[in-house]
Scaffold this active site. Structure first.
Site, mmCIF file in Angstrom:
data_model
loop_
_atom_site.group_PDB
_atom_site.id
_atom_site.type_symbol
_atom_site.label_atom_id
_atom_site.label_comp_id
_atom_site.label_asym_id
_atom_site.label_seq_id
_atom_site.Cartn_x
_atom_site.Cartn_y
_atom_site.Cartn_z
ATOM 1 N N LYS A 55 4.989 -19.291 12.217
ATOM 2 C CA LYS A 55 4.222 -19.620 13.433
ATOM 3 C C LYS A 55 2.908 -20.330 13.086
ATOM 4 C CE LYS A 55 3.849 -15.414 14.962
ATOM 5 N NZ LYS A 55 4.609 -14.651 13.967
ATOM 6 N N ARG A 107 5.529 -4.128 10.526
ATOM 7 C CA ARG A 107 5.289 -5.300 11.386
ATOM 8 C C ARG A 107 6.602 -5.818 11.973
ATOM 9 N NH1 ARG A 107 2.366 -8.966 7.342
ATOM 10 N NH2 ARG A 107 2.527 -10.578 8.942
ATOM 11 N N ARG A 114 -2.965 -11.134 1.398
ATOM 12 C CA ARG A 114 -3.306 -10.624 2.728
ATOM 13 C C ARG A 114 -3.019 -9.132 2.796
ATOM 14 N NH1 ARG A 114 -1.395 -13.851 8.102
ATOM 15 N NH2 ARG A 114 -0.770 -11.788 8.803
ATOM 16 N N ARG A 117 3.603 -14.724 0.054
ATOM 17 C CA ARG A 117 2.219 -14.900 0.512
ATOM 18 C C ARG A 117 1.338 -13.778 -0.032
ATOM 19 N NH1 ARG A 117 1.022 -15.412 6.776
ATOM 20 N NH2 ARG A 117 1.485 -13.190 6.765
ATOM 21 N N ARG A 145 1.980 -10.939 22.988
ATOM 22 C CA ARG A 145 2.869 -10.178 22.117
ATOM 23 C C ARG A 145 3.392 -8.930 22.811
ATOM 24 N NH1 ARG A 145 0.533 -12.064 16.878
ATOM 25 N NH2 ARG A 145 1.748 -11.198 15.182
HETATM 26 P P1 B4P Z 1 3.721 -17.287 9.509
HETATM 27 O O1 B4P Z 1 4.980 -16.951 10.169
HETATM 28 O O2 B4P Z 1 3.016 -18.470 9.986
HETATM 29 O O3 B4P Z 1 2.957 -15.936 9.603
HETATM 30 P P2 B4P Z 1 1.711 -15.641 10.499
HETATM 31 O O4 B4P Z 1 1.236 -16.796 11.311
HETATM 32 O O5 B4P Z 1 0.764 -15.064 9.563
HETATM 33 O O6 B4P Z 1 2.250 -14.619 11.575
HETATM 34 P P3 B4P Z 1 2.157 -13.066 11.504
HETATM 35 O O7 B4P Z 1 2.991 -12.583 12.622
HETATM 36 O O8 B4P Z 1 2.514 -12.614 10.132
HETATM 37 O O9 B4P Z 1 0.612 -12.702 11.680
HETATM 38 P P4 B4P Z 1 -0.463 -12.969 12.816
HETATM 39 O O10 B4P Z 1 -1.583 -13.668 12.158
HETATM 40 O O11 B4P Z 1 0.090 -13.631 14.040
HETATM 41 O O12 B4P Z 1 3.849 -17.622 7.948
HETATM 42 C C1 B4P Z 1 4.299 -16.689 6.997
HETATM 43 C C2 B4P Z 1 4.457 -17.300 5.580
HETATM 44 O O13 B4P Z 1 5.627 -18.114 5.519
HETATM 45 C C3 B4P Z 1 3.322 -18.201 5.131
HETATM 46 O O14 B4P Z 1 2.951 -17.797 3.839
HETATM 47 C C4 B4P Z 1 3.894 -19.607 5.089
HETATM 48 O O15 B4P Z 1 3.367 -20.382 4.051
HETATM 49 C C5 B4P Z 1 5.363 -19.353 4.865
HETATM 50 N N1 B4P Z 1 6.210 -20.375 5.507
HETATM 51 C C6 B4P Z 1 6.045 -20.880 6.747
HETATM 52 N N2 B4P Z 1 7.019 -21.781 7.017
HETATM 53 C C7 B4P Z 1 7.843 -21.819 5.912
HETATM 54 C C8 B4P Z 1 9.040 -22.550 5.575
HETATM 55 N N3 B4P Z 1 9.619 -23.421 6.437
HETATM 56 N N4 B4P Z 1 9.607 -22.307 4.377
HETATM 57 C C9 B4P Z 1 9.044 -21.442 3.497
HETATM 58 N N5 B4P Z 1 7.907 -20.724 3.748
HETATM 59 C C10 B4P Z 1 7.312 -20.917 4.942
HETATM 60 O O16 B4P Z 1 -0.888 -11.485 13.228
HETATM 61 C C11 B4P Z 1 -1.455 -10.577 12.276
HETATM 62 C C12 B4P Z 1 -1.869 -9.272 12.950
HETATM 63 O O17 B4P Z 1 -2.914 -9.523 13.941
HETATM 64 C C13 B4P Z 1 -0.792 -8.529 13.744
HETATM 65 O O18 B4P Z 1 0.028 -7.712 12.904
HETATM 66 C C14 B4P Z 1 -1.692 -7.672 14.713
HETATM 67 O O19 B4P Z 1 -2.258 -6.562 14.080
HETATM 68 C C15 B4P Z 1 -2.800 -8.638 15.069
HETATM 69 N N6 B4P Z 1 -2.514 -9.406 16.279
HETATM 70 C C16 B4P Z 1 -2.391 -10.771 16.339
HETATM 71 N N7 B4P Z 1 -2.127 -11.166 17.608
HETATM 72 C C17 B4P Z 1 -2.066 -10.021 18.370
HETATM 73 C C18 B4P Z 1 -1.800 -9.774 19.742
HETATM 74 N N8 B4P Z 1 -1.561 -10.774 20.597
HETATM 75 N N9 B4P Z 1 -1.809 -8.492 20.185
HETATM 76 C C19 B4P Z 1 -2.080 -7.489 19.353
HETATM 77 N N10 B4P Z 1 -2.329 -7.638 18.033
HETATM 78 C C20 B4P Z 1 -2.319 -8.915 17.530
#
Ligand code: B4P
Length: 198
Positions: free
Chosen positions: A23, A154, A143, A137, A98
């Site tokens: 994402k 998660r 992280r 990652r 979410r």
């Molecule tokens: P991503 O999938 O981009 O992971 P993310 O953005 O960090 O989403 P995530 O759900 O983990 O965390 P978020 O910050 O939203 O990438 C993952 C990895 O994959 C990266 O290392 C990337 O390089 C790699 N990758 C991507 N594309 C690839 C490809 N095509 N091939 C290979 N590798 C690839 O949320 C974190 C925390 O914040 C939540 O757990 C919660 O506690 C809180 N939070 C956030 N929003 C919230 C909400 N609305 N309500 C309540 N809590 C919330």
């Protein structure tokens, strides 16, 4: 015609998918292509934690455990962010809403009708693949919420609380499902083509 022209006018997008589906990675690229800000609640929480703000102190333990921050805190933050002038031409929400309560709040913020979301990009990815990405990652970025136990939690929280939102937006005819496996640029191209084809 450029990709942005294909979506002429205001573009209000949401990207949704399990942790690790890409994402954040795709949101940054799409924001550039469409000339709109990507708004990631996860990034906002992590920045507040890093800076040691009041909000950061409140949410640190929750985010690092992989649970969701209470809706009350998250909703207020997004309401404030969506009142900033840079969202006039549109935005891409990454990681919000979410929960069903957050969907209701976003509906209230946007006021429904023509001002609502234009499309919801669903990144579809196999659990084993995404867990593998997050393990990588953990090694490169360190992280705090990418440890084995937190990763499992998660995934569970996503399946219970967030996956049902895909049906909610599906019933509104907004969901564009895209295969999230493959090279980053290939996934971006799939998303851009799928949005242009709507
Ligand atoms: P991503 O999938 O981009 O992971 P993310 O953005 O960090 O989403 P995530 O759900 O983990 O965390 P978020 O910050 O939203 O990438 C993952 C990895 O994959 C990266 O290392 C990337 O390089 C790699 N990758 C991507 N594309 C690839 C490809 N095509 N091939 C290979 N590798 C690839 O949320 C974190 C925390 O914040 C939540 O757990 C919660 O506690 C809180 N939070 C956030 N929003 C919230 C909400 N609305 N309500 C309540 N809590 C919330």
């Amino acid at each position: 015609m450029t990709s942005a022209d294909a979506l002429a006018g205001t573009v209000r997008l949401l990207i949704i998918g399990p942790p690790g589906a890409g994402k954040g990675t795709q949101a940054a690229k799409l924001a550039q292509i469409y000339g709109i800000p990507a708004i990631s609640t996860g990034d906002i929480f992590r920045a507040n934690i890093k800076e040691g703000t009041e909000l950061g102190k409140k949410v640190q333990a929750i985010v690092e455990s992989g649970s969701y921050v209470p809706d009350s805190l998250t909703n207020e933050l997004v309401r404030d962010r969506l009142s900033q002038p840079d969202v006039a031409a549109g935005f891409l929400l990454d990681g919000y809403p979410r929960t069903p309560e957050q969907v209701d709040e976003l509906d209230r913020i946007l006021g429904g009708g023509d001002a609502g979301l234009d499309a919801v990009i669903q990144l579809v990815a196999d659990v084993d693949e995404v867990v593998d990405r997050l393990r990588k990652r953990a090694l490169t970025e360190g992280r705090a919420d990418d440890t084995e136990e937190v990763l499992r939690h998660r995934q569970e929280v996503y399946a219970e609380q967030t996956a049902p939102l895909i049906d909610v937006y599906g019933d509104r005819g907004l969901v564009v499902a895209v295969d999230a496996l493959g090279a980053v640029d290939e996934v971006t191209e799939r998303i851009v083509s799928a949005l242009a084809a709507r």
